[in-house]
Design a protein around this motif. Structure first.
Motif, short mmCIF file in Angstrom:
data_model
loop_
_atom_site.label_atom_id
_atom_site.label_comp_id
_atom_site.label_asym_id
_atom_site.label_seq_id
_atom_site.Cartn_x
_atom_site.Cartn_y
_atom_site.Cartn_z
N THR A 125 0.85 -1.20 0.00
CA THR A 125 0.00 0.00 0.00
C THR A 125 0.87 1.24 0.00
O THR A 125 2.05 1.19 0.38
CB THR A 125 -0.93 0.03 1.22
N TYR A 176 0.82 5.62 0.93
CA TYR A 176 0.11 6.68 1.64
C TYR A 176 -0.71 7.51 0.66
O TYR A 176 -0.23 7.88 -0.41
CB TYR A 176 1.09 7.57 2.40
N GLU A 177 -1.94 7.83 1.04
CA GLU A 177 -2.80 8.63 0.18
C GLU A 177 -2.35 10.09 0.13
O GLU A 177 -2.50 10.75 -0.90
CB GLU A 177 -4.25 8.56 0.69
N ASN A 178 -1.83 10.59 1.26
CA ASN A 178 -1.40 11.98 1.30
C ASN A 178 -0.02 12.10 0.67
O ASN A 178 0.93 11.42 1.07
CB ASN A 178 -1.36 12.50 2.73
N ARG A 227 -6.39 8.92 -10.74
CA ARG A 227 -5.94 7.88 -9.82
C ARG A 227 -4.82 7.06 -10.45
O ARG A 227 -4.54 7.17 -11.66
CB ARG A 227 -7.11 6.96 -9.45
N ILE A 272 -4.07 4.56 -5.49
CA ILE A 272 -3.97 5.96 -5.09
C ILE A 272 -5.13 6.72 -5.74
O ILE A 272 -5.41 6.53 -6.93
CB ILE A 272 -2.62 6.58 -5.50
N CYS A 319 -8.26 6.57 -4.65
CA CYS A 319 -9.40 5.64 -4.73
C CYS A 319 -10.65 6.19 -4.05
O CYS A 319 -11.77 5.96 -4.51
CB CYS A 319 -9.01 4.31 -4.09
N THR A 320 -10.44 6.89 -2.93
CA THR A 320 -11.61 7.39 -2.19
C THR A 320 -11.87 8.86 -2.47
O THR A 320 -13.01 9.30 -2.54
CB THR A 320 -11.39 7.18 -0.69
N ILE A 328 -7.09 14.08 -4.99
CA ILE A 328 -5.68 13.99 -4.59
C ILE A 328 -4.78 14.18 -5.81
O ILE A 328 -3.76 14.88 -5.76
CB ILE A 328 -5.41 12.64 -3.92
N PHE A 341 4.22 9.80 -3.54
CA PHE A 341 3.42 8.96 -2.68
C PHE A 341 4.33 7.89 -2.10
O PHE A 341 4.82 7.01 -2.83
CB PHE A 341 2.25 8.33 -3.45
#
Length: 855
Positions: free
Chosen positions: A318, A320-322, A539, A553, A555-556, A560, A588
């Protein structure tokens, strides 16, 4: 040492016959100086060969242009020079007559190359050899015996011979030196400039050495009679082919099959392209030679080093999203489309705002360099493992090539549209995807003049297997399978080697939860999984080789990323993304990458919710109990992982880590990044080194102090004058800027009786060339010489006296005759006259017998 012994250095040396012709007289100077001999070795007692140490300007050898510096003389006319005394060699050369036939041995490696290196004070190579310390039998060269992992230049190989090193101000010859002086010269060149040039002779044939052989020769060792052929195939003759067969037997079988597939693909594509125009494909002899040349280059290069990163990820990895903005939260509007990160984590982008390729070395927060004069609407870049930069020149429909710190920019491919994707495979074939032309073209960089071939798409905008619609990013794997981000068709196409019929790998409908919307960037990892920058979906998605399509990345929250264009991995698996509306580059960070799948048991029960979270760690397993409140039930999760496996929790503040998020994760606290006692300063997620006076560089690795360690040689003392200047106080018997030169006491000394002065450390010695002379200056003669001198003088005195007596007698007689009328020889002359008068004349009468009368 085993790595060196397997190499054959016979092709580094060659023997040659040279003829010198005296035109003026048989005693005309030959115009060169020699050293060596079994009685006077050159530099070291191990080197007894006769060697040329100087060629006089405008002398006979200089005008002849065949003899070179450091040629070893093996024979002069019919005299063997391989085991000879110095003076005898001199005498033979002086008395060699009008025509002198020399047989010489010359160091001239067949495969040589000039290599430019940047360093941090050290070259990170290990050397051995030199005069008196031969690392290879009967060869006094300086050889690379090992290469440190910190030396990333792929042009250097173990077994290479060092011939010359140059800084920006000086050049040092490494051909005929001891190991000690070779190290000093290398150290001196590194002190003088951060960029140096090494001229090396390779121990084995590589792709680079074929391309470079006989193109650069600072010693002028190439024969004038050699053929200068601009055809790159000229070097691939039968002799080299046989040599390749022997030297590359261990890698030929596996790699040759891969090359055959590539050749088959290029030929098949060429036939298809020829069929479209209705013409027959004609293979000329030149094309056959070129293909043979490409095959040979690929075989000898073995498995080519990759310039890009292929990290290995676990299925549950995985990120990080930020994201963080590179560089250092920059607000500069680079308008970057192309992005490339090499295996050293050097980052390159092509900035449309200023028309240049911008480079950041690993850890740098400000641009390290800019390349190209001006690129108009450039979309893509690619960098090779040797640091050559290829960039799209959008408006001019060209692909340009440049090298760092060089102003040379050359065109390597002409296209019909801008290249939205560039890629170079392991066979040195350049690929360009053209968005507006709906096709992908390719051309071998080993033969730039060859025909550009279409390898995907036919120019028509459609969605069948033979067409593309707005191709964008491209990638070629080690099996030469071409992956294309077919942007407007919302799919990823794969074209197998030699085929123009594409296979759809990913498309809408592949996953029920994730769909593609204008894919642009595409890269592969070590396992062949696809990572796709989905521009329309904002994404990054991952397509695994087992057919699973996942969003990783954006995804929600799809804000971003803002229209991502390209993406690239660094060596740690972090993802960097460029976008149309991004001012900087989004990074990321990789969050988890554990390949061990824990066992999870979920138990539903009704219970009172405690307020604490308990965490225990044992040597056998990691056991975590987390209790979550719900209106109806409490879920207890037991996670059991393998021994010693620890998964750190995600901290809200990314600058901390650990179980309790109390351990600093800033770069300065995690590692000692700054060198030479510099102070490390944390700046967000990166750092800066505050260097002491006299040091610079990203990590203060460059020592620019005037008085560095070993600045002055031979026990000299360095004296700092200013922050940039110095002088060396040399120990006795040494002189020069760095005390590198031994004082020559022979400059003001004259040896008598043709003696030769030899400089020593702190002294000199006169070598008397005749055994009859001796003394400090060969001024003392032996007894036999003295006797010869005395006898010679006596003979001279007697002869002079005899001549003087004769002359005196003649003068006295003339004075008596003409001054006093006395002629001492008058009586003798009168008697001689009278005697002649008394002699009766002789009458000869001829009587003929049987004489006949003539009627």
């Amino acid at each position: 040492m085993s790595d060196i012994i397997q190499f054959d250095y016979k092709d580094h040396w060659k023997e040659k016959e040279i003829t010198l012709q005296r035109t003026n007289s048989a005693h005309e100077s030959l115009g060169f100086t020699i050293a060596g001999g079994i009685d006077l070795p050159f530099m070291n007692h191990h080197f007894t060969s006769i060697i040329v140490t100087n060629i006089t300007g405008n002398g006979l050898a200089y005008r002849n242009k065949q003899l070179k510096l450091y040629d070893i003389i093996l024979r002069v006319n019919n005299f063997d020079f391989t085991n000879i005394k110095h003076q005898k060699a001199v005498d033979i050369l002086r008395a060699s007559g009008h025509k002198i036939q020399l047989l010489i041995r010359r160091l001239a490696p067949l495969y040589s190359e000039e290599i430019e290196l940047m360093h941090n004070g050290k070259l990170n190579i290990y050397i051995n050899g030199g005069i008196g310390n031969e690392y290879f039998t009967n060869d006094h060269g300086i050889f690379i015996t090992d290469i440190s992992k910190h030396q990333t230049n792929k042009q250097l190989d173990i077994g290479d011979r060092l011939l010359q090193i140059s800084s920006t101000s000086n050049t040092y010859d490494l051909r005929f030196v001891t190991l000690e002086y070779a190290k000093k010269y290398i150290q001196l060149a590194c002190i003088e400039s951060q960029t140096i040039k090494l001229y090396v002779g390779h121990a084995r044939l590589t792709e680079r050495t074929v391309l470079h052989q006989e193109q650069y020769d600072p010693f002028g060792s190439n024969d004038e009679s050699s053929v200068n052929n601009t055809d790159p195939n000229a070097g691939i003759n039968q002799k080299i082919a046989e040599e390749l067969k022997l030297k590359q037997a261990t890698i030929r079988d596996a790699h040759e099959e891969r090359i055959r597939r590539q050749q088959s693909r290029m030929d098949q594509i060429a036939r298809i392209n020829s069929g479209r125009t209705g013409g027959a494909l004609r293979h000329s002899q030149t094309r056959e030679n070129n293909m043979y040349f490409i095959i040979i280059l690929s075989i000898i290069s073995g498995i080519t080093a990759l310039s890009y990163n292929l990290p290995k990820f676990c299925p549950n990895a995985t990120w990080y999203e930020n994201s963080t903005i590179f560089p250092n939260g920059s607000t500069n509007d680079y308008k970057a489309f192309g992005l490339f990160i090499n295996t050293n984590n050097t980052i390159y982008i092509n900035s449309q705002s200023d028309g240049k390729v911008i480079m950041w070395l690993r850890g740098a927060v400000t641009p390290t360099n800019t390349i190209f004069s001006y690129l108009v609407n450039a979309f893509s870049i690619f960098i090779t493992e040797t640091g050559i930069i290829y960039a799209d020149q959008g408006n001019d429909h060209q692909v340009m090539k440049a090298v760092i710190n060089s102003s040379n920019e050359t065109v390597v491919m002409n296209t019909t549209a801008a290249c939205t994707g560039l890629f170079i495979d392991t066979n040195n074939v350049l690929y360009c995807s053209m968005y507006s032309s709906n096709r992908v073209i390719a051309n071998s960089l080993n033969n730039i003049s060859s025909t550009v071939n279409t390898v995907a798409g036919n120019g028509y905008q459609d969605s069948n297997s033979m067409t593309l619609s707005g191709p964008h990013g491209i990638f070629v794997d080690d099996n030469f399978r071409l992956y294309v981000a077919d942007c407007n068709n919302n799919r990823i196409q794969r074209f197998d080697s030699g085929s123009l019929n594409g296979t759809t790998i990913v498309k809408n409908g592949t996953s029920t939860t994730v769909s593609l919307d204008q894919p642009t960037g595409i890269v592969l990892d070590a396992d062949g999984n696809l990572f796709i920058a989905d521009r329309g979906g904002n994404r990054i998605v991952r397509f695994e080789y087992n057919g699973t399509l996942l969003c990783i990345i954006g995804c929600t929250v799809n804000t971003i990323l803002k229209y991502p264009e390209t993406m690239s991995f660094d060596s740690n698996g972090n993802i960097y993304v460029t976008g149309r509306e991004n001012k900087g580059i989004q990074k990321f960070a990789l969050a988890t990458n554990s390949c061990n799948t824990p066992s999870i048991t979920t138990i539903l029960q009704s219970s009172t919710v405690p307020t604490n979270i308990q965490t225990t760690i044992t040597n056998q397993s990691y056991h975590s109990t987390e209790i979550m409140q719900s209106s109806l039930f409490v879920t207890t999760i037991h996670v059991t992982a393998p021994t010693l496996l620890f998964i750190a929790p995600t901290c809200s503040n990314q600058t901390y880590t650990g179980i309790h998020c109390n351990i600093s994760a800033t770069p300065c606290d995690l590692s000692n990044l700054c060198q030479n006692n510099a102070t490390c300063q944390n700046i967000n997620t990166t750092y800066r080194c505050n260097c002491l006076l006299g040091f610079n560089g990203t990590e203060c690795q460059f020592d620019q102090r005037p008085c560095q360690p070993n600045r002055c040689w031979n026990n000299g003392t360095c004296n700092k004058l200013t922050n940039e200047t110095f002088n060396c106080t040399c120990a006795s018997n040494w002189a020069g800027i760095y005390c590198e030169r031994m004082i020559n006491y022979c400059e003001n000394v004259s040896c008598e009786n043709e003696g030769v002065c030899r400089p020593l450390l702190g002294d000199y010695r006169c070598e008397c060339l005749d055994e009859n002379y001796s003394g400090r200056h060969c001024e003392i003669s032996s007894e036999s010489i003295l006797v010869h001198k005395i006898v010679s003088k006596l003979f001279a005195v007697i002869a002079i006296l005899a001549i003087a007596v004769v002359i005196a007698c003649v003068i006295i007689m003339d004075i008596l005759k003409y001054c006093f009328n006395i002629d001492p020889v008058r009586n003798y002359k009168s008697k001689s006259v009278q005697k002649k008068k008394r002699q009766r004349p002789v009458i000869i009468r001829h009587i003929y017998k049987n004489a006949r009368s003539i009627v």
